[in-house]
Design an enzyme around this catalytic site. Structure first.
Site, PDB file in Angstrom:
ATOM      1  N   ASN A   8     -54.501  -2.524  -2.368  1.00 34.99           N
ATOM      2  CA  ASN A   8     -54.141  -1.291  -1.732  1.00 34.99           C
ATOM      3  C   ASN A   8     -54.574  -1.202  -0.465  1.00 34.99           C
ATOM      4  O   ASN A   8     -55.800  -0.538  -0.532  1.00 34.99           O
ATOM      5  CB  ASN A   8     -54.411  -0.175  -2.717  1.00 34.99           C
ATOM      6  CG  ASN A   8     -54.062   1.304  -2.031  1.00 34.99           C
ATOM      7  OD1 ASN A   8     -53.403   1.274  -1.233  1.00 34.99           O
ATOM      8  ND2 ASN A   8     -54.737   2.254  -2.887  1.00 34.99           N
ATOM      9  N   HIS A  85     -51.744   8.086  -7.173  1.00 34.96           N
ATOM     10  CA  HIS A  85     -53.061   7.904  -6.676  1.00 34.96           C
ATOM     11  C   HIS A  85     -53.796   8.954  -6.359  1.00 34.96           C
ATOM     12  O   HIS A  85     -53.538   9.956  -5.987  1.00 34.96           O
ATOM     13  CB  HIS A  85     -53.089   6.973  -5.064  1.00 34.96           C
ATOM     14  CG  HIS A  85     -54.310   6.387  -4.879  1.00 34.96           C
ATOM     15  ND1 HIS A  85     -55.484   6.866  -4.472  1.00 34.96           N
ATOM     16  CD2 HIS A  85     -54.817   5.033  -5.159  1.00 34.96           C
ATOM     17  CE1 HIS A  85     -56.453   6.327  -4.224  1.00 34.96           C
ATOM     18  NE2 HIS A  85     -56.043   4.819  -4.777  1.00 34.96           N
ATOM     19  N   GLU A 154     -58.323   4.426 -12.709  1.00 37.05           N
ATOM     20  CA  GLU A 154     -59.366   4.332 -11.539  1.00 37.05           C
ATOM     21  C   GLU A 154     -59.957   5.707 -11.377  1.00 37.05           C
ATOM     22  O   GLU A 154     -59.622   6.836 -11.206  1.00 37.05           O
ATOM     23  CB  GLU A 154     -58.316   4.454 -10.377  1.00 37.05           C
ATOM     24  CG  GLU A 154     -57.606   3.106  -9.971  1.00 37.05           C
ATOM     25  CD  GLU A 154     -57.036   3.073  -8.322  1.00 37.05           C
ATOM     26  OE1 GLU A 154     -57.424   1.967  -7.894  1.00 37.05           O
ATOM     27  OE2 GLU A 154     -56.612   4.081  -7.824  1.00 37.05           O
ATOM     28  N   GLY A 160     -64.235   3.642  -3.657  1.00 36.69           N
ATOM     29  CA  GLY A 160     -64.580   3.550  -2.392  1.00 36.69           C
ATOM     30  C   GLY A 160     -66.180   4.158  -2.572  1.00 36.69           C
ATOM     31  O   GLY A 160     -66.758   4.646  -1.415  1.00 36.69           O
TER      32      GLY A 160
END
Ligand code: PGA
Length: 233
Positions: A8, A85, A154, A160
């Site tokens: 991604n 997302h 996720e 991140g």
């Protein structure tokens, strides 16, 4: 079973960096690797023969400036799209209902869906992970064709951040997701893990999942190639 690797690329790179990246990843020849660049860079990847996915798809079956329809994607041979997302759920206020509509619209054109679900840190701390995941699954998957859907688990707090759940937790959450889908939709489903996956942690993660969704590390050509290498072996 072949493990799936999805890169991604988000909105990380500018055009000169994309050109450089494409030179470096030149060696990828793997039908289980799907790269999701920004829409404006998709033709660069298609020209090189990569399997490409969108990062989002439009759910409105009508004219809408700035949006990409499943029909347009299919006309370029793009068969995959990510939906739901957390960056879109949080920053653009996409709801489970919006995401459900996206899946239904994309499936009219036989697109394959990567549906992202995951709990926030606050939800995790309140021990609500199972409840949150179940709600997202039931809402997003309602009236869809489960055959062409892959779930990407996720945790929002792992994206991140260089923090990942324990391997035991990744494994048990993946089993839980499969169980919920089986119970409620009578279907088997593949479950990927995403959130701070890199070439150092891929080896242990890949054993307990059907594949991975990689953000930042997929934009580092060297790291991405290393990850693919580990998954293949
Ligand atoms: P990350 O992102 O690998 O940079 O944590 C994953 C994702 O957001 O899909």
């Amino acid at each position: 079973m072949k493990k799936i690797i999805i890169g991604n690329l988000k909105n990380y790179m500018v055009s000169s960096e994309i050109v450089d990246y494409l030179k470096k990843i030149n060696k990828i020849e793997d039908k289980n690797v799907i790269i999701c660049p920004s829409n404006i860079y998709i033709p660069y990847f298609l020209k090189k023969g990569y399997l490409v996915g969108l990062q989002n798809i439009n759910e409105l079956d009508k004219t809408c400036t700035g949006e990409i329809t499943p029909k347009q994607a299919k006309s370029l041979g793009i068969n995959y799209t990510i939906v739901g997302h957390s960056e879109r759920r949080i920053n653009l206020k996409e709801s489970d209902l919006d995401i459900n509509k996206k899946i239904i619209e994309a499936q009219k054109y036989n697109m394959k869906i990567i549906l992202c679900i995951g709990e926030t840190l606050e939800q995790k701390n309140m021990l609500k992970t199972s409840q949150v995941l179940k709600k997202q699954l039931l809402n997003c998957l309602k009236d869809t064709n489960l055959k062409n859907i892959i779930i990407a688990y996720e945790p929002v707090w792992a994206i991140g951040t260089n923090k990942i759940p324990s391997i035991k937790d990744i494994s048990s959450t993946n089993s839980y997701i499969k169980e919920i889908v089986k119970q409620n939709f009578n279907s088997d489903i593949k479950v990927l893990y995403g959130g701070s996956v890199n070439s150092n942690n891929i080896k242990e993660i890949i054993n307990v999942v059907d594949g991975v969704l990689i953000g930042k590390a997929s934009t580092d050509a060297e790291d991405f190639l290393k990850i693919i290498e580990v998954v293949r072996n």
